[in-house]
Design an enzyme around this catalytic site. Structure first.
Site, PDB file in Angstrom:
ATOM      1  N   ALA A  67      24.624  20.903   2.579  1.00 56.79           N
ATOM      2  CA  ALA A  67      25.273  19.833   3.336  1.00 56.79           C
ATOM      3  C   ALA A  67      25.764  18.727   2.404  1.00 56.79           C
ATOM      4  O   ALA A  67      25.187  18.479   1.336  1.00 56.79           O
ATOM      5  CB  ALA A  67      24.301  19.257   4.358  1.00 56.79           C
ATOM      6  N   GLY A 112      21.941  24.635   2.997  1.00 58.20           N
ATOM      7  CA  GLY A 112      22.840  25.284   3.943  1.00 58.20           C
ATOM      8  C   GLY A 112      23.716  26.344   3.313  1.00 58.20           C
ATOM      9  O   GLY A 112      24.157  27.282   3.990  1.00 58.20           O
ATOM     10  N   GLU A 115      21.611  29.346   3.358  1.00 58.29           N
ATOM     11  CA  GLU A 115      21.487  29.759   4.757  1.00 58.29           C
ATOM     12  C   GLU A 115      22.744  30.476   5.235  1.00 58.29           C
ATOM     13  O   GLU A 115      22.661  31.427   6.030  1.00 58.29           O
ATOM     14  CB  GLU A 115      21.180  28.549   5.634  1.00 58.29           C
ATOM     15  CG  GLU A 115      19.769  28.017   5.432  1.00 58.29           C
ATOM     16  CD  GLU A 115      19.494  26.777   6.253  1.00 58.29           C
ATOM     17  OE1 GLU A 115      18.570  26.815   7.088  1.00 58.29           O
ATOM     18  OE2 GLU A 115      20.206  25.769   6.066  1.00 58.29           O
ATOM     19  N   GLU A 135      15.483  21.572   1.186  1.00 58.97           N
ATOM     20  CA  GLU A 135      15.565  20.516   2.200  1.00 58.97           C
ATOM     21  C   GLU A 135      14.344  19.594   2.233  1.00 58.97           C
ATOM     22  O   GLU A 135      14.475  18.378   2.423  1.00 58.97           O
ATOM     23  CB  GLU A 135      15.784  21.140   3.593  1.00 58.97           C
ATOM     24  CG  GLU A 135      17.204  21.606   3.856  1.00 58.97           C
ATOM     25  CD  GLU A 135      17.452  23.031   3.405  1.00 58.97           C
ATOM     26  OE1 GLU A 135      18.456  23.621   3.829  1.00 58.97           O
ATOM     27  OE2 GLU A 135      16.645  23.569   2.601  1.00 58.97           O
TER      28      GLU A 135
END
Length: 259
Positions: A67, A112, A115, A135
């Site tokens: 992110a 992310g 992910e 994270e």
């Protein structure tokens, strides 16, 4: 969105499509707008008739660093919640594609970004790849499916190691732990991912779709239930025109022309 100046590009390669992350100045850090474009790209590919998809990066040093924390630094709590829905839609769009997706990973694939790769069916990584879910080092919990997809891929222990420490894992260890599926030479991730996707796309669409569905659905049930899922997939394929064409093509020593 498909233009060369877009943060997310869509390209066609015959029966295969490629979604390419292209936010060069930010190492593909996922902004709200980029997440919206990614969901749009997945919908475009879905409607284009592709039989397999490659998710890749045009940025030399990264697949995706996660992110955009610079953007997030300016978000209120309400802004985080609004962005959350956009991100969930983007990850869900990739994960929900009806055809197999192959990730081509090089450089950093963190948070992310990793992910996104986990949302794919197969992950090809080159030797420059560094993956991880950091994270918790930023006071956040993985929210793109990492806490659910990673244990399903590598087991609870390895997943807990990565998620709770937030550590980075380099390519060779990632391959050894099963975090990635194929380890290739530096710079070869895109070529190999496209080769794999091309081989998938050449196979029976009916058989591929049902086999993939059996794998995905079967992982969450016991063996007896899983074998029933497999039987339903087998029946759906064997009574299809694809099976008839596949057998006929084999007998006639020619490539199949899937209905």
């Amino acid at each position: 969105m498909g233009g060369t100046d877009s943060d997310v590009q869509v390209m066609g390669h015959g029966r295969m499509a490629e979604i390419r992350l292209n936010r060069v100045g930010a190492r593909n850090a996922l902004s709200t707008r980029m997440a919206e474009l990614l969901a749009e790209a997945a919908r475009e590919v879905e409607g284009g008739g592709a039989r397999a998809v490659v998710l890749s990066s045009a940025v030399p040093e990264a697949f995706c660093v996660g992110a955009d924390l610079k953007e997030r630094n300016g978000l209120s709590d309400a802004g985080f919640l609004k962005q959350r829905e956009v991100f969930r839609a983007a990850f869900g769009a990739v994960r929900g594609l009806a055809v197999p997706v192959v990730a081509a990973v090089h450089g950093f694939a963190l948070g992310g970004g990793f992910e996104l790769a986990l949302c794919c069916d197969l992950i090809v990584a080159d030797r420059t790849a560094v993956v991880g879910l950091p994270e918790v080092t930023r006071g956040i919990v993985p929210g793109g499916g990492g806490t659910q997809l990673l244990p399903r891929r590598v087991g609870v222990g390895v997943a807990a190691d990565l998620i709770l420490t937030g550590r980075h894992v380099e390519a060779e260890e990632a391959a050894r732990l099963g975090l990635v599926d194929r380890l290739v030479g530096a710079g070869d991730d895109g070529e190999v991912a496209r080769e794999i996707a091309g081989r998938i796309a050449a196979n029976s669409p009916v058989a591929v779709r049902n086999a993939r569905d059996a794998v995905r659905r079967g992982i969450d049930v016991d063996l007896r239930a899983g074998l029933e899922i497999e039987d339903a997939a087998w029946r759906a394929a064997v009574f299809s025109d694809d099976r008839r064409e596949g057998v006929r093509a084999f007998i006639e020593h020619r490539p199949p022309n899937w209905p």
